[in-house]
Design a protein around this motif. Structure first.
Motif, short mmCIF file in Angstrom:
data_model
loop_
_atom_site.label_atom_id
_atom_site.label_comp_id
_atom_site.label_asym_id
_atom_site.label_seq_id
_atom_site.Cartn_x
_atom_site.Cartn_y
_atom_site.Cartn_z
N GLU A 14 0.86 -1.19 0.00
CA GLU A 14 0.00 0.00 0.00
C GLU A 14 0.89 1.24 0.00
O GLU A 14 1.77 1.38 0.85
N SER A 15 0.68 2.11 -0.96
CA SER A 15 1.43 3.36 -1.06
C SER A 15 0.45 4.51 -1.18
O SER A 15 0.01 4.88 -2.26
N GLY A 16 0.08 5.06 0.00
CA GLY A 16 -0.95 6.09 0.01
C GLY A 16 -2.27 5.49 -0.45
O GLY A 16 -2.74 4.48 0.08
N ALA A 17 -2.88 6.09 -1.46
CA ALA A 17 -4.14 5.57 -2.00
C ALA A 17 -3.92 4.51 -3.06
O ALA A 17 -4.87 3.91 -3.56
N GLU A 18 -2.66 4.24 -3.38
CA GLU A 18 -2.34 3.31 -4.46
C GLU A 18 -1.92 1.95 -3.90
O GLU A 18 -1.24 1.87 -2.87
N THR A 19 -2.32 0.90 -4.57
CA THR A 19 -1.89 -0.46 -4.24
C THR A 19 -0.98 -0.97 -5.34
O THR A 19 -1.35 -0.99 -6.51
N VAL A 20 0.22 -1.37 -4.93
CA VAL A 20 1.20 -1.92 -5.87
C VAL A 20 1.23 -3.44 -5.71
O VAL A 20 1.45 -3.95 -4.61
N VAL A 21 0.99 -4.15 -6.80
CA VAL A 21 1.05 -5.61 -6.77
C VAL A 21 2.42 -6.04 -7.27
O VAL A 21 2.70 -6.01 -8.47
N ALA A 22 3.29 -6.44 -6.34
CA ALA A 22 4.65 -6.84 -6.69
C ALA A 22 4.70 -8.27 -7.23
O ALA A 22 5.47 -8.58 -8.13
N LEU A 23 3.86 -9.14 -6.66
CA LEU A 23 3.73 -10.52 -7.15
C LEU A 23 2.24 -10.83 -7.26
O LEU A 23 1.47 -10.48 -6.37
N ASP A 24 1.87 -11.53 -8.33
CA ASP A 24 0.46 -11.77 -8.60
C ASP A 24 0.23 -13.26 -8.85
O ASP A 24 0.48 -13.77 -9.94
N ALA A 25 -0.20 -13.97 -7.79
CA ALA A 25 -0.55 -15.40 -7.88
C ALA A 25 0.59 -16.22 -8.49
O ALA A 25 0.39 -17.00 -9.43
N VAL A 26 1.77 -16.08 -7.93
CA VAL A 26 2.96 -16.76 -8.45
C VAL A 26 3.04 -18.19 -7.94
O VAL A 26 2.94 -18.44 -6.73
N SER A 61 -1.09 -13.03 0.28
CA SER A 61 -1.90 -14.25 0.21
C SER A 61 -1.08 -15.32 -0.49
O SER A 61 -0.07 -15.04 -1.13
N GLY A 62 -1.55 -16.56 -0.36
CA GLY A 62 -0.80 -17.68 -0.92
C GLY A 62 0.03 -18.37 0.14
O GLY A 62 0.04 -17.98 1.31
N THR A 63 0.75 -19.41 -0.28
CA THR A 63 1.48 -20.27 0.65
C THR A 63 2.92 -20.46 0.20
O THR A 63 3.19 -20.67 -0.98
N VAL A 64 3.84 -20.38 1.16
CA VAL A 64 5.25 -20.71 0.94
C VAL A 64 5.56 -21.96 1.75
O VAL A 64 5.23 -22.03 2.95
N ARG A 65 6.17 -22.94 1.09
CA ARG A 65 6.53 -24.18 1.77
C ARG A 65 8.04 -24.42 1.66
O ARG A 65 8.63 -24.26 0.58
N ILE A 66 8.63 -24.84 2.76
CA ILE A 66 10.02 -25.30 2.79
C ILE A 66 10.00 -26.76 3.20
O ILE A 66 9.52 -27.10 4.29
N ASP A 68 8.05 -29.01 2.38
CA ASP A 68 6.65 -29.34 2.61
C ASP A 68 6.13 -28.85 3.96
O ASP A 68 5.07 -29.28 4.42
N ARG A 69 6.87 -27.94 4.61
CA ARG A 69 6.39 -27.29 5.83
C ARG A 69 5.87 -25.91 5.47
O ARG A 69 6.55 -25.16 4.76
N VAL A 70 4.70 -25.55 5.96
CA VAL A 70 4.09 -24.27 5.65
C VAL A 70 4.76 -23.18 6.47
O VAL A 70 4.74 -23.22 7.71
N VAL A 71 5.37 -22.22 5.81
CA VAL A 71 6.18 -21.21 6.48
C VAL A 71 5.35 -20.33 7.41
O VAL A 71 5.82 -19.88 8.45
N SER A 72 4.09 -20.09 7.05
CA SER A 72 3.24 -19.24 7.91
C SER A 72 3.00 -19.87 9.28
O SER A 72 2.58 -19.18 10.21
N ASP A 73 3.28 -21.17 9.42
CA ASP A 73 3.14 -21.84 10.71
C ASP A 73 4.39 -21.68 11.58
O ASP A 73 4.39 -22.05 12.75
N PHE A 74 5.48 -21.12 11.01
CA PHE A 74 6.73 -20.99 11.74
C PHE A 74 6.63 -19.87 12.78
O PHE A 74 6.04 -18.81 12.53
N SER A 75 7.25 -20.08 13.92
CA SER A 75 7.45 -19.00 14.88
C SER A 75 8.61 -18.12 14.41
O SER A 75 9.34 -18.48 13.47
#
Length: 221
Positions: A14-26, A61-66, A68-75
């Protein structure tokens, strides 16, 4: 099994009122023993994608796995440990500490783990990149190509599963760049690591097992 997987990864800023999509459903993956090059124009999202793979940023949004472990579950502690031991980094500007010798620079990522002594591995890695006679030299006593060899050895010190290379030949002439790419290719096989590079250098693309083109945050093809 792929060591790193991105599933429908989107990153918005988010940049002010503008949204920049750096990656799109990669969608992306890299396997052990494979060198993958990510190419694309400036602003295409390459650095953002490398940060995702290196666990330096999190997706909107989306999932990153290392492994086969889901990174969002990492502390936070898990993330720190994975970055330290599971991922090695090679940079365009080498990022060596000027007051340390070559072998000390290589050892640096392992110094926080007091349970293991990595000096022998550091020496072995430097010998394998042809710097066995430069162990006690500081960066200002080494050429650009020699500094990048030290950086490659440092990236491998903790026996990572993934090595991320950000424009690794960007500051080198073509012949020296070819030598560095020969080293990376050899270590990809010998250490069974996945090497993911971001580059503008067509020479690096020639060495890759697979090339991924990113334009405006979208993988082409």
């Amino acid at each position: 099994m792929s060591v790193i997987v991105l599933e429908s990864v989107t990153k918005r800023y988010e940049s002010g009122a503008e949204t920049v999509v750096a990656l799109d459903a990669v969608d992306f993956h890299a396997d052990r023993g494979e060198m993958v090059s990510i190419i694309g124009p400036s602003g295409s999202g390459k650095s953002t994608m490398l940060n995702m793979i290196g666990l330096l940023d999190t997706p909107t949004s989306g999932t990153v796995r290392i492994d086969d472990r889901v990174v969002s579950d990492f502390s936070e502690a898990d993330l720190t440990e994975e970055r330290r031991s599971g991922i090695g980094f090679v940079f365009q500007d080498f990022h060596l500490l000027p007051m340390l010798t070559a072998v000390e620079n290589v050892e640096l990522p392992s110094m926080w783990d007091t349970s293991v002594d990595r000096r022998d591995r550091a020496v072995d890695l430097l010998r394998r990149v042809g710097l066995g006679d430069r162990l006690t030299h500081t960066p200002d006593e080494l050429s650009g190509g020699q500094r990048q060899r030290v950086a490659i050895a440092r990236a491998l010190i903790n026996e990572p599963d993934i090595v991320l290379a950000d424009e690794p030949t960007g500051n080198l002439d073509r012949d020296t760049g070819a030598t560095i790419l020969d080293e990376l290719t050899r270590f990809t096989d010998e250490e069974d690591v996945a090497v993911v590079s971001v580059t503008h250098d067509e020479q690096l693309v020639e060495y890759a097992d697979r090339v991924v083109e990113l334009i405006d945050g979208v993988i082409q093809g």
